[in-house]
Design an enzyme around this catalytic site. Structure first.
Site, short mmCIF file in Angstrom:
data_model
loop_
_atom_site.label_atom_id
_atom_site.label_comp_id
_atom_site.label_asym_id
_atom_site.label_seq_id
_atom_site.Cartn_x
_atom_site.Cartn_y
_atom_site.Cartn_z
N HIS A 218 0.82 -1.21 0.00
CA HIS A 218 0.00 0.00 0.00
C HIS A 218 0.86 1.27 0.00
CE1 HIS A 218 -3.32 2.56 1.93
NE2 HIS A 218 -3.89 2.05 0.86
N LYS A 220 3.15 4.44 -1.16
CA LYS A 220 3.22 5.36 -2.29
C LYS A 220 4.45 6.22 -2.09
CE LYS A 220 -1.41 4.70 -1.52
NZ LYS A 220 -2.05 4.38 -0.22
N ASP A 225 16.15 11.36 -8.52
CA ASP A 225 17.60 11.56 -8.44
C ASP A 225 18.15 11.27 -7.05
OD1 ASP A 225 17.75 12.29 -11.10
OD2 ASP A 225 17.53 14.43 -10.69
#
Length: 476
Positions: A218, A220, A225
């Protein structure tokens, strides 16, 4: 009749096996026993699919060991930094010293103190900023998301990632097999052909079928860079941008990070990516961190491969440490007994507990179960608000307007026990106040306050829906 009799005996034996073999919360145990008894035969297949915790331990034992082995190479030096902090360095955070130590012991969550945070509460602002950062990336783009669809936003991201991969940028995308089932296989194929390294966490071996469907990644996480990171509730889909066709708008929270905390996000991403790909070839390249902020933070992750629920433990610590207030934003409020009791004790101790939920749910059973638990907060003397301007998807807890935890974990049993989650515990009063001000703005201008007197007058039909939904709360 003999067949029916045999089925009943099999169910009795299996029910006993559940009690003996599973070291579960008694509430969850009795829920599964009820399912086994009420649904002879079929109930056992449901249990095999969704309920076996001994299967979970075996499933994630190798992942836990591999993560630990890789950790020595990924953050070994940073662990030394954490242990060697002198008293002058840690002094500003003495109030949270025990919480900081708990997170470090519980999950190797290193305290970093050179960060800068920029909270974002609007999907259009977030995605416009994110896509610009992706376009400007010079060396690497790492994205991990639970949901990604082949809609306008998903297609837009696919095109940008393919373009950057063709430019020679190191582009890696990790998606969850369940959450991203609506991302077309053709889009995945095209990204891979363009050079995007796409991995699927627990893919389905048949359409909509997987023995690991109950365990979802779940998280995110977006890393550009190795120097800029984003963590929060935004997946990749049209509704997360502006509410899509279903919602008036989408209320969420994400935080842009600069500083050493980005290393910790990258560390988590690499462990998950290596697990999904089945290899160890992705190395942790230490980019030079030239940024020097002033905010302290611990990136805390948890999942079914952890011995203890690190993020939930952090929530409990925040609630028990609060002196003045606890503000909670969550789309799903299905706490276990320990969290619910902790909130009740806080309220009775004079702490102002305010809870913000969505006015309309995206999953009916989850919504009615959440309302049932919200009633317990009202009964104890807390305040419950329902966000009416679209869907409330933000996952935030603010303590005394001094510190905040935000990220991907909902205030529910699924996030505590079944999902892989990531949260930032931020020890910065300025940042906490930014989240607090947004919370107060939402409950004053965009929300409906439910009183206990009104809640007690709810209809019998609503009570039935609450009670039925609450029975399944351990797996919702």
């Amino acid at each position: 009749m003999p067949i029916l009799s045999n089925l009943l005996w099999i169910n009795i034996i299996l029910a006993i096996a559940v009690i003996i073999m599973e070291r579960r919360n008694p509430t969850t145990t009795w829920m599964w026993i009820t399912i086994l008894v009420l649904l002879p035969g079929f109930g056992f297949f449901i249990y095999l699919w969704l309920g076996r915790s001994f299967k979970k331990r075996k499933m994630f034992e190798d992942k836990f060991v591999k993560d630990r082995l890789q950790s020595h190479g990924l953050i070994g030096g940073k662990q030394i930094l954490h242990r060697d902090m002198d008293k002058q360095q840690i002094f500003p955070f003495n109030e949270y010293a025990d919480m900081i130590e708990m997170h470090f012991r519980n999950g190797d969550s290193v305290l970093t103190m050179d960060n800068e945070f920029f909270p974002i509460f609007d999907g259009e602002e977030f995605f416009d900023m994110l896509f610009k950062e992706i376009e400007n990336a010079k060396s690497s783009i790492y994205i991990q998301t639970y949901i990604m669809r082949s809609d306008n936003m998903g297609k837009r991201l696919c095109e940008i990632l393919k373009k950057k991969a063709r430019e020679g940028i190191d582009v890696k995308l990790l998606i969850d097999g369940m959450g991203s089932r609506r991302l077309n296989s053709s889009d995945i194929k095209k990204m891979r052909e363009a050079g995007v390294q796409v991995e699927i966490f627990f893919p389905f071996f048949l359409s909509f079928v997987s023995p690991r469907i109950n365990y979802r990644n779940h998280r995110k996480i977006y890393i550009l860079d190795g120097k800029i990171g984003y963590l929060g509730g935004f997946n990749v889909g049209d509704e997360y941008y502006d509410g899509g066709k279903r919602w008036e708008s989408w209320r969420d929270s994400v935080i842009k990070i600069k500083g050493s905390a980005v290393y910790m996000l990258k560390y988590r991403f690499i462990l998950d990516f290596n697990f999904a790909s089945g290899s160890k070839h992705v190395k942790y390249g230490d980019e030079i961190n030239e940024f020097r902020g002033k905010s302290a933070c611990q990136i805390v992750t948890s999942g079914p491969d952890n011995e203890w629920p690190s993020i939930k433990d952090g929530f409990l610590k925040m609630i028990s440490s609060a002196k003045d207030s606890i503000y909670i934003e969550t789309p799903y409020f299905i706490p276990d007994d320990s969290v619910l009791e902790s909130l009740r004790v806080a309220i009775l101790s004079g702490v102002k507990v305010k809870l913000l939920l969505p006015f309309k749910g995206d999953h009916p059973f989850v919504f009615w179960a959440s309302l049932s638990f919200a009633g317990k907060i009202l009964e104890a003397g807390g305040e419950v608000y329902f966000y009416k301007k679209g869907f409330q998807h933000s996952k935030v807890i603010i303590m005394d307007n001094k510190m905040v935890s935000m990220g991907t974990a909902n205030m529910d049993v699924r996030s505590f026990q079944l999902n892989f989650e990531a949260n930032a515990f931020i020890y910065d009063e300025k940042i906490a106040k930014q989240f607090s001000e947004k919370f107060i703005e939402d409950i004053r201008e965009n929300s409906y306050c439910l009183t206990f007197e009104e809640y007690k007058k709810r209809s019998n039909w609503i009570r039935i829906k609450e009670n039925v939904s609450r029975l399944g709360s351990p797996i919702l």
